[in-house]
Design a protein around this motif. Sequence first.
Motif, short mmCIF file in Angstrom:
data_model
loop_
_atom_site.label_atom_id
_atom_site.label_comp_id
_atom_site.label_asym_id
_atom_site.label_seq_id
_atom_site.Cartn_x
_atom_site.Cartn_y
_atom_site.Cartn_z
N ALA A 44 16.56 -2.44 2.88
CA ALA A 44 15.49 -2.45 1.87
C ALA A 44 14.13 -2.27 2.53
O ALA A 44 13.28 -1.51 2.03
CB ALA A 44 15.54 -3.75 1.08
N TRP A 45 13.91 -2.94 3.66
CA TRP A 45 12.63 -2.81 4.36
C TRP A 45 12.49 -1.44 5.02
O TRP A 45 11.39 -0.91 5.14
CB TRP A 45 12.45 -3.93 5.38
N ILE A 46 13.60 -0.85 5.41
CA ILE A 46 13.56 0.53 5.91
C ILE A 46 13.12 1.47 4.79
O ILE A 46 12.32 2.40 5.01
CB ILE A 46 14.93 0.94 6.49
N ALA A 47 13.62 1.24 3.58
CA ALA A 47 13.19 2.04 2.43
C ALA A 47 11.70 1.85 2.17
O ALA A 47 10.98 2.80 1.83
CB ALA A 47 14.01 1.67 1.20
N PHE A 48 11.22 0.61 2.32
CA PHE A 48 9.80 0.32 2.15
C PHE A 48 8.98 1.08 3.21
O PHE A 48 7.92 1.65 2.91
CB PHE A 48 9.56 -1.18 2.27
N ALA A 49 9.49 1.10 4.43
CA ALA A 49 8.82 1.84 5.50
C ALA A 49 8.76 3.32 5.18
O ALA A 49 7.76 4.00 5.43
CB ALA A 49 9.55 1.61 6.82
N THR A 50 9.83 3.84 4.59
CA THR A 50 9.85 5.26 4.21
C THR A 50 8.80 5.55 3.14
O THR A 50 8.20 6.64 3.13
CB THR A 50 11.25 5.65 3.73
N ASP A 51 8.54 4.60 2.27
CA ASP A 51 7.45 4.76 1.29
C ASP A 51 6.11 4.94 2.00
O ASP A 51 5.27 5.75 1.59
CB ASP A 51 7.38 3.55 0.36
N ILE A 52 5.89 4.16 3.06
CA ILE A 52 4.65 4.30 3.84
C ILE A 52 4.62 5.66 4.51
O ILE A 52 3.58 6.35 4.52
CB ILE A 52 4.54 3.18 4.90
N LEU A 53 5.75 6.08 5.05
CA LEU A 53 5.82 7.39 5.70
C LEU A 53 5.52 8.51 4.71
O LEU A 53 4.87 9.50 5.06
CB LEU A 53 7.20 7.58 6.32
N ASN A 54 5.96 8.36 3.48
CA ASN A 54 5.66 9.36 2.45
C ASN A 54 4.16 9.44 2.18
O ASN A 54 3.62 10.52 1.89
CB ASN A 54 6.41 9.04 1.16
N LEU A 55 3.48 8.31 2.25
CA LEU A 55 2.02 8.31 2.10
C LEU A 55 1.34 8.99 3.28
O LEU A 55 0.35 9.71 3.11
CB LEU A 55 1.52 6.87 1.94
N VAL A 56 1.87 8.77 4.47
CA VAL A 56 1.35 9.48 5.65
C VAL A 56 1.52 10.99 5.46
O VAL A 56 0.61 11.77 5.74
CB VAL A 56 2.08 9.00 6.93
N ALA A 57 2.69 11.38 4.96
CA ALA A 57 2.93 12.80 4.70
C ALA A 57 1.96 13.36 3.66
O ALA A 57 1.52 14.51 3.75
CB ALA A 57 4.37 13.00 4.24
#
Length: 220
Positions: free
Chosen positions: A96-109
């Motif tokens: 779940a926290w990995i998915a949360f991290a991916t949300d941050i990565l999407n914002l970086v993108a």
Amino acid sequence: MTQQNFHLIGHQICPYVQRVVILMIEKQIPYLRTDIDLDKKPDWLSKLSPVKKVPILVINEKQILFESDVICQYLDTVSPNSLYPKNTFLKASHCAWIAFATDILNLVAKLIYQDKSLNEVNKTLVSIENKLTIIESRLSDNDGFFEDGFYMVDAVFATIFRYFHVLGLLTNSNLFCGLPRILKWHNGLAKRQSIQDAVPMNYDELLLNFIKKQNTYITG
């Protein structure tokens, strides 16, 4: 683990490829690597992956996996010393926290590929900061996200923190500001050999040049 031949198709600075590489280094899994040019994707890429994205893992020259989370969980399962907890709930929590991290990565993108104005950039930076504040409140004063070792969730966040220096130069911001626990976590992760070896030594230069090719606000 039964001896298998692994061929990783990737890109020099892709954070999703980094996830796989960090896991393979941590678990001492031998592999062959081929990096492609994302601006000139080879025709054979579509034969390996319907989404035409990296990473792609070719197993024994015939079996193919795509999507970084799938590849990581497969490699973790077929090799000893898991980077996920044994407890079913804790493993789900890490995912779940990995998915949360991916949300941050999407914002970086979004900063890199989409934002065309200062207003859009500032909104995205605020969204990133808000998510980082949630992480800051979750961290203890120790070095890791979970206190008893290095896990896949640590690897994933390390690939995100790696962006912040270059993004800071381009946006005149400091995403670590006011987040001492995250900064300590980042500094600890940055010293880990697998994190360092997952990208070329000139990563910042490569990332800066890559971003400058995009027609967005932060490219100037």
